[in-house]
Design an enzyme around this catalytic site. Structure first.
Site, short mmCIF file in Angstrom:
data_model
loop_
_atom_site.label_atom_id
_atom_site.label_comp_id
_atom_site.label_asym_id
_atom_site.label_seq_id
_atom_site.Cartn_x
_atom_site.Cartn_y
_atom_site.Cartn_z
N THR A 131 0.81 -1.23 0.00
CA THR A 131 0.00 0.00 0.00
C THR A 131 0.83 1.26 0.00
OG1 THR A 131 -1.71 -1.14 1.22
CG2 THR A 131 -1.78 1.24 1.34
N CYS B 187 -3.04 -19.01 20.39
CA CYS B 187 -3.19 -17.77 21.17
C CYS B 187 -2.12 -16.78 20.68
CB CYS B 187 -2.94 -18.01 22.65
SG CYS B 187 -4.16 -19.08 23.41
N THR C 173 3.13 -10.10 14.76
CA THR C 173 1.94 -10.63 14.08
C THR C 173 1.10 -9.44 13.65
OG1 THR C 173 1.89 -12.49 15.59
CG2 THR C 173 -0.15 -12.01 14.49
N1 ASP Z 1 -2.53 -5.84 0.57
C1 ASP Z 1 -1.47 -4.95 0.96
C2 ASP Z 1 -0.18 -5.76 1.00
O1 ASP Z 1 0.06 -6.44 1.94
C3 ASP Z 1 -1.74 -4.29 2.26
C4 ASP Z 1 -0.61 -3.38 2.72
O2 ASP Z 1 0.23 -2.96 1.96
O3 ASP Z 1 -0.56 -3.06 3.90
O4 ASP Z 1 0.59 -5.70 0.07
#
Ligand code: ASP
Length: 343
Positions: A16, A281, A168
């Site tokens: 993103t 968990c 995580t």
């Molecule tokens: N779908 C995107 C990715 O993991 C989400 C992001 O960039 O945070 O490439």
């Protein structure tokens, strides 16, 4: 006068942070990395020199796989001597997997490799990308006594620097998208950058930096759920090429102790196919033998993942299978912390 500024390599893999909206479809797609840098003129104000490189075809990290991990490890290997630190821009979806994998692939690292990304594209008005990127670079450039202060693979997101193989992804919307429940943050960014010195990994600087590129495939991840049945389990585990299995168990490492389940796992352990017990968990540790429902797992030679994350367990399994260890040392080595990924 000698140049004491750190030299940082910024590697764009996709995600993103470097995406833009396609006006026809409304979906986010990758755009040119050089354009990305135009959105952050502030980078010129940093006290370090920055060079950039990019995957030829940046990817959404949902398409990530071990071949890309090798590509990334190779970039770092080839540029290792020329730079003081590396910042990897990566999609957040599988960032913990890639960063965990790199922590095993890069042995005896004495320089920082910091993964970061963002929830909103860098061109967005309310983007979290700028802070994530700028602080990641500042952390990667930190020097002490003439060498890098941080010497491990890390993940920086929303004011916190974590040991990568302890993280995580916990939220698909919040800027605070990652957590490290079993290990404290390595650094926090507020008015000042606070470094948690005691938590930093201490590398043996006399050992030679080594890059491992053999990551095994054909492993299976099986999550326990109430009602999991014999047909499903036997079908999945009868896969002829299977090289290793991770079971995501309940609580402190418990699973159904019905005979058919234990027998299915024992068919693997008897054939020297490692079976790893990891808790589903987000925090806490596997302790086989604590409850009756984990005693048979211990008896048949299931390996304890202790407090490792599933992401790091997958990476460690692929890495150790690539090392072709003897079955006996495999268990001992898996249960030993190699890069600070477990207690
Ligand atoms: N779908 C995107 C990715 O993991 C989400 C992001 O960039 O945070 O490439």
């Amino acid at each position: 006068m000698a140049n004491t500024e750190a030299n940082i390599l910024l590697i764009y893999t996709g995600g993103t942070i470097g995406m833009i909206k396609d006006f026809e479809t409304g979906a986010l797609k990758s755009f040119n990395f050089d354009d990305l840098l135009k959105h952050i003129p502030e980078l010129k104000l940093l006290d370090c020199t920055i060079e950039t490189t990019s995957f030829e075809h940046p990817i959404d990290s949902s398409n990530m796989n071990a071949r890309y991990w090798v590509q990334l490890a190779t970039i770092i290997e080839e540029k290792y001597q020329d730079f003081d630190g590396f910042v990897v821009l990566h999609g957040s979806d599988t960032m913990s997997y890639t960063a965990s994998a790199l922590s095993f692939m890069l042995e005896n690292l004495t320089k920082p490799v910091i993964f970061t990304g963002s929830q909103l594209p860098i061109g967005d008005l309310r983007t979290d990308a700028k802070e994530n990127l700028i602080t990641s670079i500042q952390l990667a450039a930190l020097r002490e006594k003439g060498r890098s202060k941080i010497a491990e693979v890390c993940l920086y997101f929303e004011y916190k620097l974590y040991r990568a193989n302890r993280t995580t992804k916990i939220n698909a919307e919040h800027f605070e998208a990652f957590a490290s429940l079993n290990y404290p943050p390595l650094a926090e960014s507020g008015v000042h950058l606070y470094i948690n010195d005691d938590a930093l990994y201490r590398p043996n600087r006399r050992k030679r930096f080594k890059v491992h590129k053999s990551m095994a495939s054909n492993i299976v991840l099986l999550k326990m759920f109430p009602g999991i049945d014999i047909e499903t389990v036997n079908h999945i585990l009868s896969y002829p090429q299977i090289k290793g299995l991770i079971i995501e168990t309940y609580g402190s490492g418990n699973a159904t102790n019905e005979a058919w389940f234990i027998e299915a796992l024992e068919r693997l352990t008897k054939n020297n196919i490692p079976v790893i017990n990891v808790t589903q968990c987000s925090g806490g540790s596997v302790v086989m033998g604590l409850y009756e429902t984990s005693v048979p797992l211990k008896k048949i030679g299931v390996i304890s993942g202790k407090d490792i994350t599933t992401e790091a367990a997958l990476a460690k399994l692929m890495y150790l299978l690539g090392q072709h260890l003897s079955p006996h040392s495999f268990k001992t080595i898996f249960e030993t912390s190699l890069r600070g990924e477990m207690i």
